[in-house]
Design a protein around this motif. Structure first.
Motif, PDB file in Angstrom:
ATOM      1  N   LEU A   5       0.859  -1.180   0.000  1.00 45.51           N
ATOM      2  CA  LEU A   5       0.000   0.000   0.000  1.00 45.51           C
ATOM      3  C   LEU A   5       0.896   1.232   0.000  1.00 45.51           C
ATOM      4  O   LEU A   5       1.758   1.383   0.866  1.00 45.51           O
ATOM      5  CB  LEU A   5      -0.889   0.010   1.244  1.00 45.51           C
ATOM      6  N   ILE A   6       0.685   2.117  -0.975  1.00 49.46           N
ATOM      7  CA  ILE A   6       1.441   3.371  -1.070  1.00 49.46           C
ATOM      8  C   ILE A   6       0.485   4.511  -0.747  1.00 49.46           C
ATOM      9  O   ILE A   6      -0.465   4.767  -1.498  1.00 49.46           O
ATOM     10  CB  ILE A   6       2.038   3.580  -2.474  1.00 49.46           C
ATOM     11  N   ILE A   7       0.703   5.188   0.360  1.00 50.66           N
ATOM     12  CA  ILE A   7      -0.098   6.364   0.701  1.00 50.66           C
ATOM     13  C   ILE A   7       0.641   7.596   0.209  1.00 50.66           C
ATOM     14  O   ILE A   7       1.782   7.846   0.604  1.00 50.66           O
ATOM     15  CB  ILE A   7      -0.343   6.459   2.209  1.00 50.66           C
ATOM     16  N   GLN A   8      -0.017   8.367  -0.652  1.00 53.90           N
ATOM     17  CA  GLN A   8       0.563   9.594  -1.200  1.00 53.90           C
ATOM     18  C   GLN A   8      -0.220  10.780  -0.641  1.00 53.90           C
ATOM     19  O   GLN A   8      -1.251  11.162  -1.184  1.00 53.90           O
ATOM     20  CB  GLN A   8       0.505   9.577  -2.728  1.00 53.90           C
ATOM     21  N   GLU A  28       3.836  -5.314  -6.128  1.00 55.53           N
ATOM     22  CA  GLU A  28       2.635  -4.759  -6.750  1.00 55.53           C
ATOM     23  C   GLU A  28       2.185  -3.581  -5.903  1.00 55.53           C
ATOM     24  O   GLU A  28       2.000  -3.718  -4.689  1.00 55.53           O
ATOM     25  CB  GLU A  28       1.525  -5.819  -6.814  1.00 55.53           C
ATOM     26  N   LEU A  29       2.010  -2.410  -6.520  1.00 53.15           N
ATOM     27  CA  LEU A  29       1.736  -1.182  -5.773  1.00 53.15           C
ATOM     28  C   LEU A  29       0.262  -0.803  -5.872  1.00 53.15           C
ATOM     29  O   LEU A  29      -0.306  -0.749  -6.960  1.00 53.15           O
ATOM     30  CB  LEU A  29       2.596  -0.030  -6.304  1.00 53.15           C
ATOM     31  N   ASP A  30      -0.330  -0.497  -4.729  1.00 52.25           N
ATOM     32  CA  ASP A  30      -1.673   0.064  -4.661  1.00 52.25           C
ATOM     33  C   ASP A  30      -1.522   1.485  -4.135  1.00 52.25           C
ATOM     34  O   ASP A  30      -1.377   1.707  -2.931  1.00 52.25           O
ATOM     35  CB  ASP A  30      -2.555  -0.772  -3.733  1.00 52.25           C
ATOM     36  N   VAL A  31      -1.524   2.466  -5.056  1.00 49.34           N
ATOM     37  CA  VAL A  31      -1.260   3.857  -4.691  1.00 49.34           C
ATOM     38  C   VAL A  31      -2.579   4.558  -4.382  1.00 49.34           C
ATOM     39  O   VAL A  31      -3.496   4.565  -5.202  1.00 49.34           O
ATOM     40  CB  VAL A  31      -0.517   4.593  -5.828  1.00 49.34           C
ATOM     41  N   PRO A  34      -5.218  10.397  -0.931  1.00 48.33           N
ATOM     42  CA  PRO A  34      -6.400  10.912  -0.238  1.00 48.33           C
ATOM     43  C   PRO A  34      -6.496  12.433  -0.394  1.00 48.33           C
ATOM     44  O   PRO A  34      -5.474  13.084  -0.632  1.00 48.33           O
ATOM     45  CB  PRO A  34      -6.135  10.516   1.224  1.00 48.33           C
ATOM     46  N   PRO A  35      -7.682  13.013  -0.282  1.00 43.53           N
ATOM     47  CA  PRO A  35      -8.944  12.329   0.013  1.00 43.53           C
ATOM     48  C   PRO A  35      -9.658  11.809  -1.229  1.00 43.53           C
ATOM     49  O   PRO A  35     -10.693  11.171  -1.100  1.00 43.53           O
ATOM     50  CB  PRO A  35      -9.759  13.443   0.687  1.00 43.53           C
ATOM     51  N   GLU A  36      -9.127  12.112  -2.426  1.00 41.47           N
ATOM     52  CA  GLU A  36      -9.797  11.663  -3.642  1.00 41.47           C
ATOM     53  C   GLU A  36      -9.913  10.146  -3.702  1.00 41.47           C
ATOM     54  O   GLU A  36     -10.926   9.602  -4.164  1.00 41.47           O
ATOM     55  CB  GLU A  36      -9.060  12.163  -4.889  1.00 41.47           C
ATOM     56  N   GLN A  37      -8.880   9.457  -3.248  1.00 39.00           N
ATOM     57  CA  GLN A  37      -8.885   8.004  -3.239  1.00 39.00           C
ATOM     58  C   GLN A  37      -8.934   7.525  -1.790  1.00 39.00           C
ATOM     59  O   GLN A  37      -8.046   7.830  -0.987  1.00 39.00           O
ATOM     60  CB  GLN A  37      -7.646   7.465  -3.957  1.00 39.00           C
ATOM     61  N   GLU A  38      -9.952   6.792  -1.455  1.00 39.91           N
ATOM     62  CA  GLU A  38     -10.186   6.381  -0.078  1.00 39.91           C
ATOM     63  C   GLU A  38      -9.093   5.434   0.408  1.00 39.91           C
ATOM     64  O   GLU A  38      -8.626   4.563  -0.337  1.00 39.91           O
ATOM     65  CB  GLU A  38     -11.551   5.695   0.025  1.00 39.91           C
TER      66      GLU A  38
END
Length: 249
Positions: A5-8, A28-31, A34-38
């Protein structure tokens, strides 16, 4: 596949080359931006967590209420020993989420290419042990970690701000500096914050200098990123237990 999980926290600080290094190492990256992407409610289904930088403060919840959710995920990662890499603001968020403190740096902003020095604990750390004594880094911050969390071990320092890199619970890392940038990203930061950029040494933010610096960053930090993926995948043993480490709830 090792899922990260990549928090930007900020659109101005993408995962950049770090994302490429993580991917080429098998992640495998899940970018999520926030706040646009929960943000996910938990870290279930992820092997590791990366939290990037941003222009806000670690406790700037009034303007960015979702920061509380980021801190919650970081605290969960620290408590459950989920391999984590928290960068600049991310390192500050990790610190305050686990009992540390941050503040506007009394010595002023730290901006531009620089070096940090490894501390004793870094020489037996699975991610830092093989790095040079003085790794190249890129700085761009005005807040600083003033008090490390009680369970943290210091891994790298600098004369201006001592808390440059730390580790918690064997596999949870915070670094005050940047390793994910490109010359264009740094130049955009300098344009957006000229009052900070002017405090660095002359020529340090020239494109030619930044291009050379980022080549050095890649040489140092690409292998580090690969080791982080190995750590998240369970292929690399976590750091030994610290004799001074306190358990996290």
């Amino acid at each position: 596949m090792t899922r990260l999980l990549i928090i930007q926290p900020d659109a101005s600080d993408p995962v950049g080359p770090l994302g490429e290094w993580l991917t080429e190492a098998g992640a495998e990256l899940d970018v999520r931006l926030p706040p646009e992407q929960e943000l996910p409610a938990s870290l279930d289904g992820y092997d590791g967590l990366v939290c990037l930088g941003g222009g806000m403060g670690a406790l700037d919840d009034s303007a960015h209420p979702w920061l509380a959710d980021v801190r919650k995920l970081l605290a969960t990662a620290a408590g459950k020993a989920v391999p984590t890499l928290a960068i600049c603001l991310g390192a500050q968020l990790l610190a305050v989420a686990t009992g540390g403190q941050t503040a506007v740096g009394e010595a002023g902003p730290e901006v531009g290419p620089g070096l940090v020095s490894k501390k004793d604990a870094a020489w037996i750390d699975p991610l830092f042990a093989d790095m040079p004594f003085l790794p190249d880094v890129l700085q761009f911050h005005q807040d600083a970690i003033t008090v490390l969390p009680p369970s943290a071990e210091l891994l790298a320092s600098s004369p201006k701000y001592p808390h440059q890199a730390y580790r918690m619970n064997r596999c949870v890392y915070g670094v005050q500096f940047h390793i994910e940038t490109t010359p264009d990203v740094v130049l955009a930061w300098a344009e957006a914050a000229p009052e900070m950029a002017e405090l660095t040494r002359p020529g340090a933010l020239d494109r030619e200098t930044l291009t050379s610096v980022h080549a050095d960053l890649a040489e140092t930090w690409r292998p580090f990123a690969a080791r982080f993926v190995q750590l998240a995948a369970g292929q690399l043993q976590a750091a030994p237990e610290s004799q001074r480490q306190l358990p996290l709830a």
